[in-house]
Write an enzyme that holds these catalytic residues in place. Structure first.
Site, PDB file in Angstrom:
ATOM      1  CG  HIS A 227      -2.122  -0.912   0.843  1.00 49.38           C
ATOM      2  ND1 HIS A 227      -3.516  -0.302   0.581  1.00 49.38           N
ATOM      3  CD2 HIS A 227      -2.284  -2.100   0.780  1.00 49.38           C
ATOM      4  CE1 HIS A 227      -4.256  -1.293   0.424  1.00 49.38           C
ATOM      5  NE2 HIS A 227      -3.577  -2.545   0.694  1.00 49.38           N
TER       6      HIS A 227
ATOM      7  CG  HIS B 264       0.830  -8.846   2.606  1.00 53.11           C
ATOM      8  ND1 HIS B 264       0.280  -7.793   1.968  1.00 53.11           N
ATOM      9  CD2 HIS B 264       0.686  -9.608   1.316  1.00 53.11           C
ATOM     10  CE1 HIS B 264      -0.240  -7.878   0.850  1.00 53.11           C
ATOM     11  NE2 HIS B 264       0.000  -9.481   0.685  1.00 53.11           N
TER      12      HIS B 264
HETATM   13 MN   LIG Z   1      -1.779  -4.177   4.639  1.00 57.10          MN
END
Ligand SMILES: [Mn+2]
Length: 368
Positions: free
Chosen positions: A85, A185
């Site tokens: 991101h 993640h």
């Molecule tokens: Mn994430």
């Protein structure tokens, strides 16, 4: 020496386009920084997705600046990598972490630091398209890890053992020479033995997607604190954040049901099981009960069993991953990886990243 391991703070995320939900992510981050300072940690490793977007809102940038200053005043160093991101998938892009002089930003060119004899090495998120590059870099870092008594590897990757078809890395690709594997993640908590020590995913610090609700209700949201000498999962402390927004999952059918006590200000994920033609009516009835108590009601219609059976007959009962696999039969590995990655970013509601992935893929394809 104590250190904190944080990941997936997704600052700047504005869930349901609500001010309150944007503020919630900042509040969790501030609470984490309070605890890190109180517990006497000497440094923090952040395993990626510090921000929710590679071009964060100015407000998110300011919150990070404030919190980094507080950490620096307390003598706490901050090491981090870019998550998927934080990364603009474009050549020459500058990640927002570059704004802060206090940040020790681990990159492929400069992946390692040493603090008080402890190695801290890391790489940014690397997509499955570049799997070989990732494995080569990990081998290199693995040789470095062997040379230190305590060594921390910081990564933002999905590992096959904990993730379905969307993984980028096999557990066996991880070098065994590190004493702490600080991963990010996957937005849930994982803590296991690996290599010379432990492998940990602290998960996200707020509920970022509704599929995190069940795990959140069971385990809470938070981060880890460990001693650099820790070698067993039992030696790693879980710090549960107290100020995380309440989330509740409710299931109703078109006949309705008793609604349990909804805590003031909770977000309710409401799953209404009813035929499509009765949805409006069921929705209105549910909202009469919930409005005024919940901050937000996120409603989804769940197909009835009969509708579900009809759909399963059409699709042959395949899930998304298998279905995609069937469509991709005969494609090259590279094409398959591209399709899965594209499905993932689009599924996460990031069409811009989808466009960039496609541009990158077709540019390489055209060069052949
Ligand atoms: Mn994430």
């Amino acid at each position: 020496m104590l250190f904190a391991h944080l990941a997936d703070t997704h600052l700047g995320y504005r869930q349901y386009n609500l001010d309150e939900r944007e503020e919630d992510f900042y509040r969790s981050f501030r609470e984490a920084v309070d605890r890190i300072i109180d517990e006497g940690c000497r440094f923090v490793v952040h395993s990626g997705d510090l921000f929710d977007e590679p071009r964060p809102h100015v407000r998110a940038l300011v919150v990070v600046r404030e919190e980094l200053e507080r950490l620096a005043e307390a003598g706490v160093r901050f090491y981090c990598i870019a998550g998927n991101h934080d990364l603009l998938m474009r050549r020459g892009a500058v990640p927002p972490q570059r704004l802060y002089p206090q940040v020790e930003f681990l990159t492929p060119r400069n992946p390692a630091r040493v603090q008080d004899g402890v190695l801290i090495a890391g790489l940014p998120y690397i997509s499955k398209l570049h799997h070989r590059v990732l494995r080569e870099k990990l081998e290199e870092l693995g040789r470095l890890g062997e040379r230190y008594g305590s060594s921390i590897l910081v990564l933002h990757q999905g590992i096959d053992r904990y993730l379905g078809v969307e993984y980028e890395l096999r557990l066996s690709d991880l070098p065994g020479s590190f004493t702490y594997y600080a991963l990010g993640h996957i937005h849930k908590r994982i803590l296991e033995r690996h290599g010379r020590g432990v492998l940990a995913y602290p998960g996200s610090t707020e509920v970022w997607r509704s599929d995190e609700i069940d795990e959140y209700e069971r385990a809470g949201k938070g981060f880890y604190i460990a001693h650099t000498d820790a070698r067993e999962p039992e030696d790693v402390e879980w710090v549960r954040l107290a100020k995380v927004r309440r989330f509740l999952r409710l299931r109703m059918d078109s006949e309705g049901m008793e609604v349990p006590e909804v805590p003031e200000g909770a977000v309710v994920r409401l799953e209404l099981r009813c035929p499509a033609e009765r949805f409006q009516e069921a929705y209105r009835r549910a909202m009469r009960v919930l409005a005024g108590r919940a901050l937000y009601v996120d409603v989804r219609r769940v197909p009835t069993e009969e509708e579900g059976r009809r759909r399963a007959r059409v699709e042959g009962g395949l899930d998304e991953g298998e279905l995609l696999g069937r469509y991709l039969e005969g494609c090259t590995e590279e094409e398959k990886a591209f399709a899965r990655e594209l499905l993932r970013v689009l599924g996460e509601g990031r069409p811009e990243d989808g466009v960039r992935l496609a541009e990158e893929f077709f540019r390489r394809w055209a060069q052949r």
